[in-house]
Enzyme design. Structure first.
Site, short mmCIF file in Angstrom:
data_model
loop_
_atom_site.label_atom_id
_atom_site.label_comp_id
_atom_site.label_asym_id
_atom_site.label_seq_id
_atom_site.Cartn_x
_atom_site.Cartn_y
_atom_site.Cartn_z
N ARG A 1 9.23 12.86 21.07
CA ARG A 1 9.79 12.96 19.73
C ARG A 1 10.93 11.97 19.50
NH1 ARG A 1 8.81 18.48 17.69
NH2 ARG A 1 10.90 18.57 16.81
N GLU B 1 15.96 16.00 19.66
CA GLU B 1 15.81 15.03 20.74
C GLU B 1 16.23 13.62 20.32
OE1 GLU B 1 13.07 18.45 21.52
OE2 GLU B 1 13.43 17.15 19.79
N LYS C 1 14.68 39.46 17.29
CA LYS C 1 13.75 39.15 18.37
C LYS C 1 13.56 40.38 19.24
CE LYS C 1 13.54 34.27 19.62
NZ LYS C 1 13.91 33.27 20.63
#
Length: 640
Positions: free
Chosen positions: A399, A371, A285
């Site tokens: 979700r 979730e 990253k």
């Protein structure tokens, strides 16, 4: 004015078709120019920087090797798609990223044929790419499904559900695991590259196929044993045993920034009959931009910044962010209540749970992008006597709706839902807007649903939720900074289902839920100036309703207007249902509901979004005046 980077080679590339006209020896320069262009653009717009920097070479290689857009490239989440947008005909608009009327910060079908599937929530890419692959296969059309998924997104069960169902796609499905954080298996230089090239080569795959045919003639047991032995041998060398067990041919790990390693492997996979294939690519990253490489979060999400120094143009100090008010309040409450614990789904800083975790590390749980698991985990904690707070963005709680219903509401378990990013969220647009939580929670039996008008109310609601053990309770609050009100040292335990009068009047009543309260008070000032005495009530609760307060206001005012930052089916719908049941509108009372429009609103400045939604003070005033059947020019008639 800043000088844009010089990009002579990138200037010749408008689409992947142009890219494929270049020689392989030119791709390093193109990638360097692409990285410079992206840094310069995001410096002007802000957005997701680190993730895009990490896939510059990978983006270049995929579009160079595969035949996009016939081959459908699906980026998981989509926040790493800026280099992809530059290479697919949108470079001229890249400096409009996340601005009103500009490019989305995520992939979006309406934007380009190179965005075959929109995404901003995690872990959907493999399922979608499998859908494209199987559709082409069943219709006899060419074209693969290519999913690029990060290792973080692989923490969600949906990714494995898709992989477990992928075998029929064969070589039409390619999954690229972009390993940029966990480093499931780090690449080990030349040996790793050699192994990846070898096991993806036509020679190796040809020998493998021939050996399989011979082994089959020796009997199923021998063939199966040899096949497993070969898979495990490759797994031990490359780390891919798990993916082989799910039915994928594993290749990797490969250095995702080394085009000399990456291109041959992708070409081998493209030309192979083997599949489905998972290519394990390791990237960094923030790659290629020192401030991002050296930052703890790799500049995951940034404000506008100085490209030379990396200094972000942060807003000046002001009221605390709502999420921090929640996290710090919960941490204080847990100092004296050992039953309090907190759960987040890969969003510790975004939800303020990082503040709680710093004070109570043993009672804080980051479950990853999961979730559904997080909600049921909280339900188990609650069933065993703990006081769990599931801190989840409104858009992400969607979700886990089945778990909210089945595991929490039906069993009446006291899970506390701290719902962040309620209402419109600005630059992230409709995929991240918290538009539906009041509607989808207040419809459920046993639920208590609150909405904070300011940061002091949020602190009171956090305490109220902690003390409420009768069943599930939720409280919602917006993104960003609070209003600047002081947070009392002594928190108030709110009476369940009771609102408060903020301002007394006699003709117009505004019933506000949540953070539109300031606009409601401004509207009251404007109405008073027109001679219309106005009451403002902060309802606090969407469920249970303060029916006594509503009935009192409906019987004593000419116009009642509900205002909320949510979709149809929320406060307004519940107030109207109550009024209808009780016959409160039979005598000519005028009731109007103000809510978010029945559309998915595009990204823009939040103030402009609420203006477009018609939820600012002038819109409240217009709603009242229209209900009284006059415009501002006819106010004297109304006063008479």
């Amino acid at each position: 004015m800043t000088t844009r980077p010089k990009t002579p080679l990138l200037d010749t590339v408008n689409t992947p078709e142009d890219l494929r006209q270049l020689g392989k020896d030119q791709l390093r320069q193109l990638s360097d120019e692409l990285r410079a262009e992206m840094i310069d653009a995001v410096g002007q717009t802000g957005g997701h920087l680190g993730s895009g920097l990490g896939v510059v070479e990978l983006t270049t290689a995929i579009h160079y090797v595969f035949n996009t857009p016939e081959d459908k490239l699906v980026w998981d989440v989509g926040h790493q798609c800026y280099p992809h947008k530059i290479l697919t005909g949108r470079r001229d608009r890249i400096r409009t990223l996340r601005q009103g009327g500009g490019l989305s910060g995520f992939t979006k079908r309406a934007e380009s044929e190179y965005d075959p599937f929109g995404a901003a929530h995690s872990s959907t890419s493999i399922s979608a790419a499998l859908g494209f692959a199987m559709a082409n296969k069943m219709q006899g059309k060419p074209g693969r499904g290519i999913a690029v998924i990060g290792d973080g997104a692989m923490s969600a069960g949906m990714a494995y559900e898709a992989m477990n169902n992928a075998e029929q796609a064969g070589n039409r499905l390619v999954v690229i695991l972009n390993d940029n954080d966990m480093s499931i298996a780090p690449p080990v230089g030349g040996l790793s590259a050699y192994l990846a090239r070898m096991v993806s080569s036509s020679e190796y795959l040809g020998l493998r196929t021939m050996a399989s045919k011979i082994a089959k003639k020796l009997g199923r047991r021998v063939w199966g044993g040899l096949e497993k032995a070969e898979e495990y041998a490759r797994g031990m060398a490359t780390g891919g045993t798990l993916f082989e067990e799910l039915g994928f041919y594993y290749v990797g790990p490969i250095d995702g920034h080394n085009l000399e390693h990456l291109i041959p492997v992708l070409e081998n996979i493209r030309d192979s009959e083997q599949g489905p294939v998972l290519i394990h690519v390791v990237t960094q990253k923030g790659k290629g931009y020192a401030p991002a490489e050296n930052s703890a979060d790799k500049y995951h999400g940034v404000a506008k910044f100085d490209v030379v120094t990396g200094e972000q143009k942060k807003s000046k100090g002001g009221p605390p962010a709502y999420q921090n008010v929640f996290g710090e309040t919960l941490a204080k409450l847990a100092n004296t209540d050992p039953r309090i614990c907190a759960i987040t789904a890969a969003m510790p800083s975004g939800t303020g749970v990082d503040k709680f975790a710093k004070a109570h590390p043993d009672k804080s749980f980051d479950v990853g992008i999961a979730e559904q698991h997080g909600v049921t985990f909280a339900a188990g904690l609650a069933a065993q006597g703990m006081r769990p707070f599931a801190a989840i963005y409104s858009t992400f709680l969607q979700r886990a709706y089945d778990q909210v219903v089945h595991d929490v509401a039906i069993q009446n378990l006291p899970v506390r839902f701290a719902i962040d990013r309620a209402g419109l969220v600005g630059a992230d647009g409709c995929t991240h807007a918290g538009s539906f939580d009041v509607t989808y929670l207040a419809t459920l039996p046993n639920f208590v649903v609150m909405a904070a008008a300011d940061e002091a109310e949020l602190a009171h609601m956090t305490y109220t939720a902690a003390e409420y053990d009768e069943g599930p309770i939720a409280f919602r609050y917006p993104r960003g900074a609070g209003t600047g009100v002081a947070i009392p040292e002594e928190l108030e335990k709110l009476e369940i289902g009771k609102g408060r009068i903020v301002r007394e009047g006699s003709k117009v009543a505004i019933l506000s839920l949540g953070a539109r309260l300031e606009e409601a008070k401004k509207a009251a000032d404007l109405l008073e100036a027109k001679g219309l005495s106005t009451t403002v009530a902060d309802m606090r609760f969407a469920k249970p309703l303060d029916t006594a307060l509503i009935e009192k206001l409906m019987r004593s005012h000419d116009v009642v207007v509900t205002v909320e930052e949510g979709a149809v089916g929320g406060l307004g719908a519940h107030v109207l249902t109550f009024a209808s049941d009780e016959g409160l509108t039979d005598s000519g009372l005028k009731v109007r509901t103000m809510r978010l429009p029945d559309v998915f609103q595009d990204h823009d400045d939040p103030a402009k979004q609420y203006d477009e939604a018609g939820l600012n003070a002038p819109h409240i005033v217009d709603t009242v005046l229209n209900a009284l059947r006059h415009n501002s020019a006819g106010v004297e008639e109304a006063r008479a």
